[in-house]
Design a protein around this motif. Structure first.
Motif, PDB file in Angstrom:
ATOM      1  N   GLU A  94       0.855  -1.180   0.000  1.00 17.92           N
ATOM      2  CA  GLU A  94       0.000   0.000   0.000  1.00 17.92           C
ATOM      3  C   GLU A  94       0.894   1.233   0.000  1.00 17.92           C
ATOM      4  OE1 GLU A  94      -2.590  -0.221   3.369  1.00 17.92           O
ATOM      5  OE2 GLU A  94      -3.800  -1.801   2.467  1.00 17.92           O
ATOM      6  N   LEU A  95       0.319   2.357  -0.392  1.00 19.50           N
ATOM      7  CA  LEU A  95       1.029   3.628  -0.370  1.00 19.50           C
ATOM      8  C   LEU A  95       0.058   4.693   0.107  1.00 19.50           C
ATOM      9  CD1 LEU A  95       3.575   5.278  -1.064  1.00 19.50           C
ATOM     10  CD2 LEU A  95       2.645   5.541  -3.380  1.00 19.50           C
ATOM     11  N   ASP A  96       0.465   5.447   1.111  1.00 21.77           N
ATOM     12  CA  ASP A  96      -0.363   6.521   1.662  1.00 21.77           C
ATOM     13  C   ASP A  96       0.509   7.769   1.780  1.00 21.77           C
ATOM     14  OD1 ASP A  96      -1.906   8.295   3.117  1.00 21.77           O
ATOM     15  OD2 ASP A  96      -2.525   6.818   4.611  1.00 21.77           O
ATOM     16  N   LEU A  97       0.253   8.753   0.927  1.00 17.88           N
ATOM     17  CA  LEU A  97       1.063   9.973   0.908  1.00 17.88           C
ATOM     18  C   LEU A  97       0.404  11.136   1.647  1.00 17.88           C
ATOM     19  CD1 LEU A  97       2.422   9.816  -2.750  1.00 17.88           C
ATOM     20  CD2 LEU A  97       3.516   9.057  -0.625  1.00 17.88           C
ATOM     21  N   THR A  98      -0.563  10.838   2.504  1.00 15.60           N
ATOM     22  CA  THR A  98      -1.282  11.868   3.257  1.00 15.60           C
ATOM     23  C   THR A  98      -0.335  12.837   3.960  1.00 15.60           C
ATOM     24  OG1 THR A  98      -3.124  10.341   3.620  1.00 15.60           O
ATOM     25  CG2 THR A  98      -2.990  12.264   5.073  1.00 15.60           C
ATOM     26  N   THR A  99       0.709  12.311   4.592  1.00 11.66           N
ATOM     27  CA  THR A  99       1.662  13.165   5.320  1.00 11.66           C
ATOM     28  C   THR A  99       2.916  13.470   4.499  1.00 11.66           C
ATOM     29  OG1 THR A  99       2.876  11.335   6.331  1.00 11.66           O
ATOM     30  CG2 THR A  99       0.921  12.157   7.518  1.00 11.66           C
ATOM     31  N   GLY A 100       3.040  12.836   3.329  1.00 10.15           N
ATOM     32  CA  GLY A 100       4.242  13.002   2.516  1.00 10.15           C
ATOM     33  C   GLY A 100       5.319  11.992   2.839  1.00 10.15           C
TER      34      GLY A 100
END
Length: 148
Positions: A94-100
């Motif tokens: 998975e990849l979550d860039l919410t915070t960078g």
């Protein structure tokens, strides 16, 4: 931002386009080092998501050779997230860039791949993959710079 990362509200929109790629590969067990230089193109898939196509030259122990990689970046449960899969559809991470910044794990046989993704700004991001286990002891540091 003071921690050197930039939040991203739409991961697929951020990644779309053409990126210049430079990767340093370090074999911690054997001491060898290698380099990859090339491009990664994130292009739209017909049913949503992005096709990630990387191509360039990988030099290992002084021997250059062509190298390619294909991945799928599919929409996640929120726009800042993506479901990353191998070209054959098997799950990768998975990849979550919410915070960078995001840390992803991928077990592969007895080895563990742990990747740290850091968005520097609108046109630069980095991944650092640490691969450890009985078969591998590597660090892969990849810098991406937008060409579009």
């Amino acid at each position: 931002m003071s921690d050197g990362c930039r939040p991203v509200s739409d991961a697929l929109a951020y990644l779309a386009g053409r990126w210049r790629v430079g990767r340093a590969v370090q074999d911690l067990a054997g001491g060898d080092t290698g380099r990859f230089a090339g491009v990664t193109v994130f292009s739209a898939l017909p049913d949503g998501g992005l096709l990630h196509e990387e191509s360039g030259t990988f030099t290992w122990r002084g021997v250059p050779r062509p190298a390619t990689r294909t991945l799928l970046f599919l929409p996640g449960p929120t726009p800042a997230r993506a479901d990353v899969r191998f070209a054959d559809g098997r799950p990768f991470h998975e990849l979550d860039l919410t915070t960078g910044r995001y840390i992803a794990d991928h077990p592969c046989a007895a080895d563990l791949y742990r990747g740290e993704f850091t968005v520097r700004d609108a046109d630069r991001w980095r991944t650092v993959w640490r691969i450890g286990g009985p078969a591998k002891d590597l660090v892969l540091t990849t810098d991406y710079v937008r060409e579009d």
